[in-house]
Each structure stands twice: as structure tokens, then as C-alpha cells.
Write an enzyme that holds these catalytic residues in place. Structure first.
Site, PDB file in Angstrom:
ATOM      1  N   ASP A 130       0.858  -1.179   0.000  1.00  0.00           N
ATOM      2  CA  ASP A 130       0.000   0.000   0.000  1.00  0.00           C
ATOM      3  C   ASP A 130       0.900   1.236   0.000  1.00  0.00           C
ATOM      4  OD1 ASP A 130       0.928   0.199   2.552  1.00  0.00           O
ATOM      5  OD2 ASP A 130      -0.999  -0.049   3.547  1.00  0.00           O
ATOM      6  N   ASP A 144      -7.925  -7.206   2.016  1.00  0.00           N
ATOM      7  CA  ASP A 144      -6.808  -7.372   2.960  1.00  0.00           C
ATOM      8  C   ASP A 144      -7.214  -6.782   4.296  1.00  0.00           C
ATOM      9  OD1 ASP A 144      -4.979  -4.793   3.861  1.00  0.00           O
ATOM     10  OD2 ASP A 144      -6.294  -4.381   2.173  1.00  0.00           O
ATOM     11  N   CYS A 156     -12.371 -27.624  11.216  1.00  0.00           N
ATOM     12  CA  CYS A 156     -11.224 -26.962  10.579  1.00  0.00           C
ATOM     13  C   CYS A 156     -10.048 -27.933  10.487  1.00  0.00           C
ATOM     14  CB  CYS A 156     -10.833 -25.726  11.396  1.00  0.00           C
ATOM     15  SG  CYS A 156      -9.373 -24.862  10.758  1.00  0.00           S
ATOM     16  N   CYS A 208      -6.817 -26.904   9.869  1.00  0.00           N
ATOM     17  CA  CYS A 208      -5.541 -26.196   9.982  1.00  0.00           C
ATOM     18  C   CYS A 208      -4.616 -26.932  10.954  1.00  0.00           C
ATOM     19  CB  CYS A 208      -5.759 -24.743  10.435  1.00  0.00           C
ATOM     20  SG  CYS A 208      -6.090 -24.531  12.206  1.00  0.00           S
ATOM     21  N   CYS A 252      -5.835 -26.713  14.665  1.00  0.00           N
ATOM     22  CA  CYS A 252      -7.020 -27.509  15.014  1.00  0.00           C
ATOM     23  C   CYS A 252      -6.761 -29.014  14.917  1.00  0.00           C
ATOM     24  CB  CYS A 252      -8.208 -27.096  14.151  1.00  0.00           C
ATOM     25  SG  CYS A 252      -8.832 -25.448  14.571  1.00  0.00           S
ATOM     26  N   HIS A 300      -4.496 -20.408  12.711  1.00  0.00           N
ATOM     27  CA  HIS A 300      -5.908 -20.773  12.572  1.00  0.00           C
ATOM     28  C   HIS A 300      -6.709 -19.672  11.870  1.00  0.00           C
ATOM     29  CE1 HIS A 300     -10.001 -22.021  13.281  1.00  0.00           C
ATOM     30  NE2 HIS A 300     -10.220 -20.796  13.737  1.00  0.00           N
TER      31      HIS A 300
END
Length: 373
Positions: A94, A267, A305, A307, A310, A336
Site C-alpha cells: 500500500d 486485505d 477446521c 488447519c 485444530c 488458525h
């Protein structure tokens, strides 16, 4: 043709949702996408390999912070951000406009640019379209952003009009200052919460030859219904053949509504910031894992989940880590939360491809709203 360009794959016939591909010098990436934020050339606590494992595509870094420390010239000497932080996929920087706007009393805006005091040491610094563009060319991300003035909320129409017109003039200066052919410059549409100014800004900015377009000045404190209304009144004036990027939005309800209104890219620092405060993101809302009720909860954060966190750790263990002020707590929840949002974007892409996006949106919002209440 721009070195960064958008390919529209499909439009959902029953909503504004779009499926696309964003082509960059560091790869082609699927949209709609969520972009993790690596403010100071790092997504806080995570390695590039961990980001790849959760299918992160483009990540964002911050010109304002890197301009102040370590300095964009040093990053240029390192071979650019990709080499400096060893991230091999897409990158976006940015312009620093939002951060300067956030300084409040510590900055002074003129037609030439913005004089401000560094939040690090109080030193006087200056950013304008030319300086911000040169800084981003030093950083070397695939996508760079025009330097804009972000309008606070609330703001009166007169101030918003003056500011929006300045952003238009600054956008032209950014295009004129750009020298690198291997970067795509995106223009930013402003206009505050005024539909007439949003329409003016959308038409003025999209008339210029940018590689893509961002919608700025939303998610700055206004209520969600107003944000969606202004977003709707903005995207309808944007071309279909270029990427649409809604800046600074990172909760799943805002993502699904943004996609519904034709946005391709998002974002936000939200998923990693709240992770460090002990808050996990779920399809049904938020879970504050620090709370006492999870002291003997052996379930993962989210039983559906997959991930790393998890698959391997319980709520009780993660709560213990937070109470003990262990760094691993921040890492596990950051993994996560980012995995959750990246997977959520992937699920939206699948729904658009299967012509089920309106049903996906309705089912998600019903469950998300119910639990949050």
C-alpha cells in the site's frame, strides 16, 4: 498490456460475485482472494512456508512502516521485498496514505504532499505521490498503490469533495512518476460516504490507465449497512475487466457481502491482530479462547477446521499458553485465523463456480448472525 492484469472467468448470474485470475510476475492467483498483511515485511509470527501451507497467494506489506524502518533503499539493495523476506508468491504494497491519515495531529496535508512526524522517533518526514511511488519501486512488490488521501468518518461534504479531488490529482502524479514496467499500479477510489463523490471518483480514477482499482475510505468506523450501500454505489461504476480491491476489510461477513457486490480482493490485519489478543475466528462468529470456560475444553478451536492448530491442539492448551504468555499462543491462533479466512475465500470461489453463491451467502450469514447475537 500491464505486467499485472485481471482475467474475468465467470460472473454469477444471481449476484455481483465474480470468479477471476490475477496475473502477476510472481504467479497467477485465484479471485476472490483474501490477502494476509505483513506490515513490516513479515506476517507477524509466521514463516513464508506456513503461509504457503495455508494456500496464501498474495500478501501485503506496508510502505509507511518500511519507509521509516529499515528504509526502502535498504530493501532495494536486498533485491526487493520478495528476496528480503523470502516470499515467493504475489506481493502488494500500500502507498502509506492510510497510515499517514491515521496520525491525526502529527501530520499536515497540502497539495504537494503530507508532512508528518514519525511514530518511531518524532522525526519530520514527507510523503507525496512521487516519493511514495519511488519507495514502492524500491520495495519491488508486484502490485503498488497510488498515494491517496483517506477521508475520515464522519466528514462533511465540502471537505470530502476537496479531498477526493486531491486524490484524483495525486493519482495522475503517481502514474507520471512510475518508471518500472514489471509492477502494476492500482488507482484508489475515494469519496467518503457520499454517493455523488463516489461516482465522481470512480469515473475519474477508472478513466486513467491503472492496472486495477481499489476502493478506499471504507471500514473506517462507519456502520456495516452504510459501508455496503456505498460499496454498491461504487462498484457499479467500475469496469469489469480490471481487478476490484476493497482495502482494509477482513471479517467473513464483510468478505461475503463484498464478493456479493463484485469485489475481487481484500486485505486486513484483523485475523492476526485479534489472534494475538486471544480471539479465534469461526464460521459462526468469534471465540475468545482466553476465557475461563475453556480451561478444560479438550476440543480444537473448530472441530470442522483442518488447519495445523485444530489438528493438533485443544482450546484448553491454547488458553494455557495465553495465560502463561507463551509466544506459541500467538502463532497457533494466527495460523488458525488466517487459514480460516483463506479457506473461506476458497469456499466462495467454489460456490461461484458451482452457481450456488447466493445460497452459500445466505446460509453463512444466517449462522454467523445467530451466534454473534
Amino acid at each position: 498490456m500491464h505486467s499485472v492484469y485481471f482475467e474475468l472467468i465467470k460472473e454469477d448470474p444471481r449476484s455481483g460475485a465474480r470468479l477471476g485470475k490475477l496475473h502477476t510476475p510472481h504467479g497467477t492467483f485465484d479471485t476472490p482472494m483474501f490477502m494476509p498483511v505483513g506490515t513490516q515485511a513479515t506476517v507477524k509470527t509466521l514463516t513464508p512456508e506456513e503461509l504457503y501451507a495455508m494456500h496464501s497467494q498474495v500478501i501485503l506489506s506496508n510502505t509507511y512502516h518500511l519507509f521509516l524502518r529499515p528504509g526502502t533503499e535498504l530493501v532495494r539493495k536486498a533485491g526487493g521485498l520478495h528476496k528480503f523476506m523470502n516470499y515467493k508468491r504475489g506481493m502488494l504494497t500500500d502507498s502509506g496514505g492510510f497510515q499517514v491519515f491515521s496520525l491525526g495531529e502529527m501530520r499536515k496535508i497540502t497539495e504537494e504532499g503530507v508532512m508528518f512526524r514519525s511514530h518511531l522517533d518524532g522525526s519530520r518526514q514527507f510523503l507525496n505521490p512521487e516519493v511514495a511511488t519511488k519507495a514502492q519501486e524500491d520495495l519491488g512488490a508486484d502490485i503498488i498503490m497510488a498515494f491517496d488521501e483517506c477521508i475520515p468518518y464522519p466528514a462533511d461534504h465540502g471537505y470530502a469533495k476537496q479531498s477526493t479531488e486531491r486524490t484524483t490529482r495525486w493519482a495522475r502524479r503517481c502514474l507520471e512518476a512510475k518508471t518500472r514496467e514489471d509492477q502494476g499500479l492500482f488507482g484508489i477510489i475515494q469519496g467518503g460516504m457520499y454517493p455523488d463523490l463516489r461516482e465522481y471518483s470512480a469515473k475519474a480514477i477508472t478513466d486513467m490507465d491503472f492496472a486495477g482499482f481499489a476502493i478506499g475510505g471504507l471500514s473506517v468506523g462507519e456502520p456495516h449497512p452504510l459501508m455496503y450501500d456505498i460499496l454498491d454505489k461504487t462498484t457499479r461504476h467500475m469496469p469489469k475487466d480490471k481487478a476490484r480491491y476493497l482495502m482494509g476489510v477482513g471479517t467473513p461477513d464483510c468478505l461475503v457481502e463484498g464478493v456479493n457486490l463484485g469485489v475481487d480482493m481484500f486485505d486486513c490485519v484483523y485475523p492476526t491482530r485479534v489472534a494475538r489478543n486471544g480471539t479465534a475466528m469461526l464460521p459462526t462468529g468469534r471465540l475468545v479462547v482466553r476465557n475461563a470456560q475453556y480451561a478444560e475444553d479438550w476440543r480444537p478451536i473448530d472441530e470442522h477446521c483442518d488447519c495445523y492448530t485444530c489438528r493438533n491442539f485443544s482450546r484448553a492448551y491454547i488458553r494455557h499458553l495465553f495465560k502463561a504468555e507463551e509466544i506459541l499462543a500467538l502463532r497457533l491462533l494466527s495460523i488458525h485465523n488466517l487459514h480460516f479466512l483463506l479457506k473461506f475465500a476458497e469456499d466462495m470461489r467454489t460456490a461461484i463456480a458451482n452457481d450456488t453463491f447466493p445460497e452459500f451467502r445466505a446460509a453463512f450469514l444466517e449462522n454467523y448472525e445467530t451466534t454473534r447475537r
